[in-house]
Scaffold this active site. Structure first.
Site, short mmCIF file in Angstrom:
data_model
loop_
_atom_site.label_atom_id
_atom_site.label_comp_id
_atom_site.label_asym_id
_atom_site.label_seq_id
_atom_site.Cartn_x
_atom_site.Cartn_y
_atom_site.Cartn_z
N GLY A 1 15.17 59.84 102.25
CA GLY A 1 15.98 60.82 101.52
C GLY A 1 17.43 60.84 101.98
O GLY A 1 18.34 61.08 101.17
N SER B 1 8.47 73.22 99.53
CA SER B 1 9.77 73.45 98.85
C SER B 1 9.80 72.89 97.42
O SER B 1 10.34 73.55 96.52
CB SER B 1 10.92 72.88 99.70
OG SER B 1 10.65 71.57 100.11
N ASP C 1 15.80 68.86 104.85
CA ASP C 1 14.83 69.54 105.72
C ASP C 1 14.03 68.51 106.55
O ASP C 1 12.82 68.37 106.38
CB ASP C 1 13.89 70.36 104.80
CG ASP C 1 12.82 71.11 105.58
OD1 ASP C 1 13.03 71.40 106.77
OD2 ASP C 1 11.76 71.40 104.98
N1 SAM Z 1 10.73 70.42 102.70
C1 SAM Z 1 9.29 70.59 102.91
C2 SAM Z 1 8.92 72.01 102.61
O1 SAM Z 1 9.72 72.92 102.89
O2 SAM Z 1 7.84 72.25 102.08
C3 SAM Z 1 8.88 70.25 104.31
C4 SAM Z 1 9.40 68.94 104.82
S1 SAM Z 1 8.95 68.54 106.44
C5 SAM Z 1 9.85 69.64 107.44
C6 SAM Z 1 9.83 67.04 106.66
C7 SAM Z 1 9.27 65.87 105.87
O3 SAM Z 1 10.20 64.79 105.89
C8 SAM Z 1 7.97 65.30 106.42
O4 SAM Z 1 6.99 65.34 105.42
C9 SAM Z 1 8.32 63.85 106.81
O5 SAM Z 1 7.26 62.95 106.56
C10 SAM Z 1 9.48 63.57 105.90
N2 SAM Z 1 10.44 62.55 106.36
C11 SAM Z 1 10.79 62.20 107.61
N3 SAM Z 1 11.84 61.35 107.60
C12 SAM Z 1 12.15 61.18 106.28
C13 SAM Z 1 13.19 60.45 105.60
N4 SAM Z 1 14.10 59.74 106.29
N5 SAM Z 1 13.23 60.52 104.26
C14 SAM Z 1 12.34 61.24 103.55
N6 SAM Z 1 11.34 61.96 104.14
C15 SAM Z 1 11.26 61.93 105.48
#
Ligand code: SAM
Length: 290
Positions: free
Chosen positions: A145, A100, A165
């Protein structure tokens, strides 16, 4: 503990739906010269190799972007999304899939800003490397995030797309989506917020939409793509969806054209289907400034 790695899923049917919508939302914001912020609370690694490593293990992209790659009858919005994926594959061989933040980087203008958050230490480092050359326009933080969002809102230009996401492997993510959105909408009622969710047979996943639909916002759009029937054993993801709060009014019509096509192309069995619904309220009084 963070175990989720998005590389295993890069370019799958859920990424297609999510990134198609992300591109349309960015295109909408780019129609005005006024700057905007792109905030990605769960950014992932930013870019993924498809021909090796994690993505090659289950090759989920074969049931996603691969099925669209050679089509010459794509509806305009899908053609736009596929051409952006082709742009980062200079020899037109499908080897890389943008995450993304990379779609956003590709589209954003000099005046716009990216604020990216990724908590997994390995993916956060890859994300930092992928965006290291971009200067102050892009800020990458190895941070939570959900927690960071509040302090960024409203952005100085009062225009933003916030993509939320999370992996939802931790059940707390369902609760945290609702509270982050609640806080975000209080501070910045007119922002565009896009929330991805998986279709799973788990109570939290089913309750999430009802909670999202009750958030105090003037308008929302909900789209979901089921690529197959829910698994009889109760496991696995049979599709995914997005809620967009304060969507551009044009998005519904675009998805009316795209979703039947996506169902046909991405179906894994005869139960594949889509949901497209929207809500607009003229009477809502909880959002100052709208
Ligand atoms: N948005 C990305 C895309 O579409 O290319 C994919 C994201 S993936 C579904 C979710 C990501 O959130 C993972 O890389 C994970 O390590 C990260 N993650 C998990 N909990 C998080 C948090 N509380 N804050 C930030 N990142 C987090």
């Amino acid at each position: 503990m963070l175990s989720y790695r998005h590389a295993f899923h890069a370019g799958n049917h859920a990424d297609v739906l999510k990134h198609l919508i992300e591109v349309q939302l960015l295109r909408h914001l780019m129609q005005k010269d006024k700057p905007f912020w792109y905030i990605d609370t769960h950014a992932g690694a930013g870019c993924y190799a498809l021909d090796r490593g994690f993505a090659a293990q289950n090759a989920e992209y074969e049931n996603g972007i691969s099925r669209l790659w050679d089509r010459d009858d794509l509806p305009d919005a899908l053609a736009d999304y596929v051409s952006l994926v082709k742009d980062i594959n200079p020899d037109k061989q499908m080897k890389l899939y943008p995450g993304s933040p990379l779609f956003a980087l590709h589209l954003l203008r000099e005046q716009d800003r990216l604020r990216l958050f990724e908590l997994h230490p390995a993916d956060s480092e890859i994300l930092q490397q992928n965006f290291a050359a971009e200067g102050a326009r892009v800020q990458v933080q190895s941070a939570d995030g959900f927690g960071a969002l509040k302090a960024l809102l409203p952005p100085p230009s009062r225009r933003a797309l916030v993509l939320i996401d999370p992996p939802y492997e931790d059940k707390q993510d369902y609760r945290r989506v609702i509270s982050a959105l609640g806080e975000g909408l209080k501070r910045f009622a007119n922002g565009i917020y896009a929330v991805w969710y998986p279709q799973l047979q788990r109570i939290e996943a089913k309750q999430l939409h009802e909670q999202l639909k009750r958030l105090p916002v003037k308008s929302w759009l909900h789209v979901a793509l089921s690529v197959q029937a829910p698994d009889k054993s109760g496991f696995g993801m049979h599709g995914s969806g997005m809620f967009v709060f304060n969507p551009p009014w044009t998005l519904y019509g675009i998805l009316q054209e795209v979703m039947p096509y996506l169902v046909r192309q991405l179906a894994q069995d005869a139960q594949a289907s889509f949901i497209l619904e929207k809500h607009e309220s003229n009477s809502h009084s909880g959002n100052p400034g709208q």
